[in-house]
Enzyme design. Structure first.
Site, mmCIF file in Angstrom:
data_model
loop_
_atom_site.group_PDB
_atom_site.id
_atom_site.type_symbol
_atom_site.label_atom_id
_atom_site.label_comp_id
_atom_site.label_asym_id
_atom_site.label_seq_id
_atom_site.Cartn_x
_atom_site.Cartn_y
_atom_site.Cartn_z
ATOM 1 N N LYS A 196 74.712 136.051 64.559
ATOM 2 C CA LYS A 196 74.880 136.887 65.750
ATOM 3 C C LYS A 196 74.026 136.339 66.884
ATOM 4 C CE LYS A 196 71.013 140.044 65.392
ATOM 5 N NZ LYS A 196 70.480 141.374 65.187
ATOM 6 N N ARG A 198 71.978 137.916 70.542
ATOM 7 C CA ARG A 198 71.533 139.134 71.206
ATOM 8 C C ARG A 198 71.320 138.827 72.692
ATOM 9 N NH1 ARG A 198 69.592 143.830 69.174
ATOM 10 N NH2 ARG A 198 69.137 143.062 67.083
ATOM 11 N N ASP A 222 67.812 145.311 56.334
ATOM 12 C CA ASP A 222 67.045 144.995 57.540
ATOM 13 C C ASP A 222 65.691 145.683 57.438
ATOM 14 O OD1 ASP A 222 66.552 143.779 59.949
ATOM 15 O OD2 ASP A 222 68.269 144.647 60.983
#
Length: 315
Positions: A196, A198, A222
């Site tokens: 990913k 951010r 997480d």
């Protein structure tokens, strides 16, 4: 059974009293007597209502929302303990706030994880016991002993008891791979990674999934879930790419802003958390299962106090 050493004192402030009471109960002692009040302009006033001269004191305080209030309470408490002649001041911070700013990712950014470490040391802390620092390197910001306990064994034990057939452990980003690998080792399962990016804080975009998730039960792990944007986006991506079902877990349920609504409407079957941060009533939804870290922290406190090894608790 009451704890034998009267020189061990456990105090708490306002952030997570329920956890502190559980820890004190497991140790076999009562919480120390202190009061936290406010002047009319909001200044914190703390009074320790029993003698702690020559004692080894443990203060339990998560720096969770409202972060600045709880951090200031902790700093003032440390100062009060120091001036009351405590032999050692051991700070138990189940959730260490400001840890996400642990480096200069861009020009002119602060490193707040280091700033908070400096504040705790300057106030007079002798030792820090915490859980799942956002980055393990934060331990190097301290010049006093620090024990970074792990939530992974507690979370792994819960999922192992569910006896899933075909499991894959998923890291929601590259930074969490070590944590995911630890859980994968405990559950004897493969791992996958969400690739990913951010673009700005609290906003994430899934680019790719590395690893085989087809037909498997995916467990995303997480350390912190804040607005739940990353975790719900990851869950959607896993289902779209062939995962049978998705579970998620974390140590620190910050769950701010739209987090609860996102989780309730997501493809996550169950979110498993720990009680390093207390859940307010509106956050206690059916999809969220809390686990306690009270036994782990109480054992760590007793081992530190009795000069025993703490490393056995990391597994």
């Amino acid at each position: 059974m009451p704890y034998k050493d009267p020189m061990l004192k456990v105090f708490t402030l306002n952030s997570n009293r329920a956890l502190a009471e559980e820890i004190a109960d497991k140790i076999g002692t009562e919480l120390g007597k202190c009061s936290v009040m406010r002047f009319s302009d909001g200044e914190v006033q703390i009074n320790i209502e029993e003698s702690i001269r020559g004692c080894d004191v443990y203060v339990i305080q998560s720096t969770c929302q409202p972060v600045n209030e709880h951090l200031m309470e902790l700093l003032i408490m440390i100062d009060a303990l120091k001036r009351a002649s405590a032999r050692s001041i051991n700070i138990v911070i189940p959730y260490y706030g400001y840890a996400r700013q642990d480096r200069k990712a861009r020009a002119r950014e602060p490193i707040t994880a280091k700033l908070v470490a400096n504040l705790l040391e300057t106030a007079g802390a002798s030792r820090v016991i915490t859980m799942d620092l956002h980055a393990p390197q934060i331990q190097g910001f301290f010049d006093i002993p620090i024990d970074n306990l792990m939530g992974v064994p507690i979370l792994s034990k819960y999922f192992k008891e569910k006896e899933f057939d075909d499991v894959v452990i998923v890291s929601p980003d590259h930074g969490g791979v070590t944590r995911a690998r630890k859980m994968a080792d405990l559950m004897k399962a493969p791992i996958a990674i969400i690739d990913k990016r951010r673009p700005r804080p609290n906003v994430a975009e899934v680019m790719n999934i590395v690893g085989n998730i087809e037909g498997k039960t995916a467990i995303i792990i997480d350390d912190i879930i804040d607005t739940a944007g990353t975790i719900t986006l990851a869950a959607n991506a896993l289902i779209e790419n062939g995962a049978k079902e998705v579970y998620a877990c974390c140590t620190h349920p910050v769950l701010s802003g739209p987090a609860i609504e996102r989780i309730a409407n997501s493809k996550i079957s169950e979110l498993v958390i720990t009680n390093t941060i207390p859940l307010t009533e509106e956050k206690q939804i059916e999809k969220i299962t809390p686990l306690s870290v009270g036994s782990l922290i109480s054992e760590a406190i007793m081992r530190v106090h009795e000069l025993k090894s703490v490393s056995v608790l990391f597994n």
